[in-house]
Design a protein around this motif. Structure first.
Motif, PDB file in Angstrom:
ATOM      1  N   ARG A 160       0.883  -1.304   0.052  1.00 55.38           N
ATOM      2  CA  ARG A 160      -0.034   0.177   0.014  1.00 55.38           C
ATOM      3  C   ARG A 160       0.946   1.132  -0.079  1.00 55.38           C
ATOM      4  O   ARG A 160       0.334   2.436   0.409  1.00 55.38           O
ATOM      5  CB  ARG A 160      -0.993  -0.151   1.107  1.00 55.38           C
ATOM      6  N   SER A 161       2.087   1.068  -0.510  1.00 48.77           N
ATOM      7  CA  SER A 161       2.941   2.283  -0.677  1.00 48.77           C
ATOM      8  C   SER A 161       3.815   2.387  -1.796  1.00 48.77           C
ATOM      9  O   SER A 161       4.467   1.432  -2.117  1.00 48.77           O
ATOM     10  CB  SER A 161       3.723   2.225   0.509  1.00 48.77           C
ATOM     11  N   HIS A 162       3.302   3.253  -2.946  1.00 49.07           N
ATOM     12  CA  HIS A 162       3.967   3.340  -4.122  1.00 49.07           C
ATOM     13  C   HIS A 162       5.395   3.894  -4.067  1.00 49.07           C
ATOM     14  O   HIS A 162       6.117   3.519  -4.962  1.00 49.07           O
ATOM     15  CB  HIS A 162       2.911   4.196  -5.180  1.00 49.07           C
ATOM     16  N   TRP A 163       5.452   4.672  -2.810  1.00 46.62           N
ATOM     17  CA  TRP A 163       6.969   5.261  -2.733  1.00 46.62           C
ATOM     18  C   TRP A 163       7.801   4.120  -2.147  1.00 46.62           C
ATOM     19  O   TRP A 163       8.926   3.990  -2.894  1.00 46.62           O
ATOM     20  CB  TRP A 163       6.862   5.988  -1.477  1.00 46.62           C
ATOM     21  N   LEU A 164       7.329   3.290  -1.383  1.00 44.77           N
ATOM     22  CA  LEU A 164       8.144   2.194  -1.125  1.00 44.77           C
ATOM     23  C   LEU A 164       8.455   1.248  -2.042  1.00 44.77           C
ATOM     24  O   LEU A 164       9.707   0.737  -2.231  1.00 44.77           O
ATOM     25  CB  LEU A 164       7.655   1.217   0.233  1.00 44.77           C
ATOM     26  N   GLN A 170      14.442   0.563  -7.334  1.00 43.35           N
ATOM     27  CA  GLN A 170      15.763   1.333  -7.515  1.00 43.35           C
ATOM     28  C   GLN A 170      16.699   0.481  -6.998  1.00 43.35           C
ATOM     29  O   GLN A 170      17.917   0.339  -7.679  1.00 43.35           O
ATOM     30  CB  GLN A 170      15.617   2.735  -7.019  1.00 43.35           C
ATOM     31  N   LEU A 171      16.497   0.067  -5.704  1.00 42.90           N
ATOM     32  CA  LEU A 171      17.773  -0.793  -5.074  1.00 42.90           C
ATOM     33  C   LEU A 171      17.809  -2.216  -5.838  1.00 42.90           C
ATOM     34  O   LEU A 171      19.143  -2.656  -5.980  1.00 42.90           O
ATOM     35  CB  LEU A 171      17.285  -1.065  -3.681  1.00 42.90           C
ATOM     36  N   SER A 172      16.844  -2.671  -6.302  1.00 45.97           N
ATOM     37  CA  SER A 172      16.799  -3.771  -7.222  1.00 45.97           C
ATOM     38  C   SER A 172      17.736  -3.607  -8.486  1.00 45.97           C
ATOM     39  O   SER A 172      18.317  -4.425  -8.906  1.00 45.97           O
ATOM     40  CB  SER A 172      15.144  -4.387  -7.557  1.00 45.97           C
TER      41      SER A 172
END
Length: 245
Positions: A160-164, A170-172
């Motif tokens: 439930r967090s598109h930011w997360l 990005q880390l992937s």
């Protein structure tokens, strides 16, 4: 190769935007795959020649990649490909585990029947894909990479967090870059599908602690495999040629 103008506005901004996006995606793919050697300087003129676009869209693409951490930038001296190091890999892995633990716990806590079905399907597709390339047993299969990425994305998609999710993506990308340049640490044997199945089974059972531990073990093993080159005293280097300085 040059690209035709598309979505051209009267002032030409549409074509520039399209070209910048094309250069961005192609250069990004080359950076992540290790096709360009690390720490090499990227001259605008060289990128213009290689990717067939003008200086303006090239600079836009380079600035965008710098904002993602894939390129570095020297004041008045242009761009360079970010170096890789054991220290950076350790920090990347540690941060990825922190963020994805939270994302996975939230995803399991708010799981739905649809999420469960998507995770089962993603695991099934991952199990059917060949991990190694049919053309070369020493390189990863791009199709496997796609379903692998989908599995991990689905796993945290209910958080439930598109930011997360965006930060985890990005880390992937950066972790993928290390895997490609280190050739995924071939010297260490693993059953990668069993690792993914264990993560999924725990998640589907609602066992957040078990799923998180399986995920962290999975990422730490991958990092250890990539670290093998560093332990041998060799900095991972991509398969491509050095970019012009």
């Amino acid at each position: 190769m040059t690209y035709g103008a598309a979505n051209l506005n009267d002032d030409g901004t549409g074509a520039k935007s399209t070209l910048a996006s094309t250069v961005y995606h192609q250069l990004r793919d080359d950076l992540l795959s290790g096709a360009l050697e690390t720490e090499s300087k990227l001259r605008v003129e060289w990128v213009v020649s290689k990717y067939g676009a003008g200086a303006s869209p090239v600079r836009e693409a380079l600035n965008r990649l710098a904002s993602e951490g894939l390129l570095g930038r020297h004041d008045q001296r242009g761009f360079f490909i970010m170096p890789v190091s054991a220290t950076e890999l350790e920090e990347l892995t540690r941060t990825r585990c922190w963020l994805e633990e939270r994302a996975l716990r939230e995803s399991i806590a708010h799981r739905t029947a649809e999420w469960e079905e998507q995770l089962v399907l993603a695991l099934h597709r991952l199990g059917r894909a060949s991990r190694l390339s049919p053309q070369s047993s020493s390189s990863l299969n791009p199709e496997w990479e796609k379903v692998h990425r989908t599995f991990h994305r689905v796993l945290i998609s209910a958080c439930r967090s598109h930011w997360l999710v965006g930060f985890c993506d990005q880390l992937s990308d950066h972790a993928y870059r290390y895997r490609q340049m280190a050739n995924d640490g071939e010297s260490i044997q693993r059953d990668d599908f069993a690792e993914h199945r264990l993560i999924a089974e725990n998640a589907l059972d609602g066992n957040a602690d078990g799923a998180v531990q399986a995920l962290i073990d999975h990422y730490q093993l991958t990092a250890a495999m990539c670290m093998e080159r560093f332990r041998q005293g060799e900095a991972p280097a991509g398969p491509g040629k050095r970019a012009q300085r």
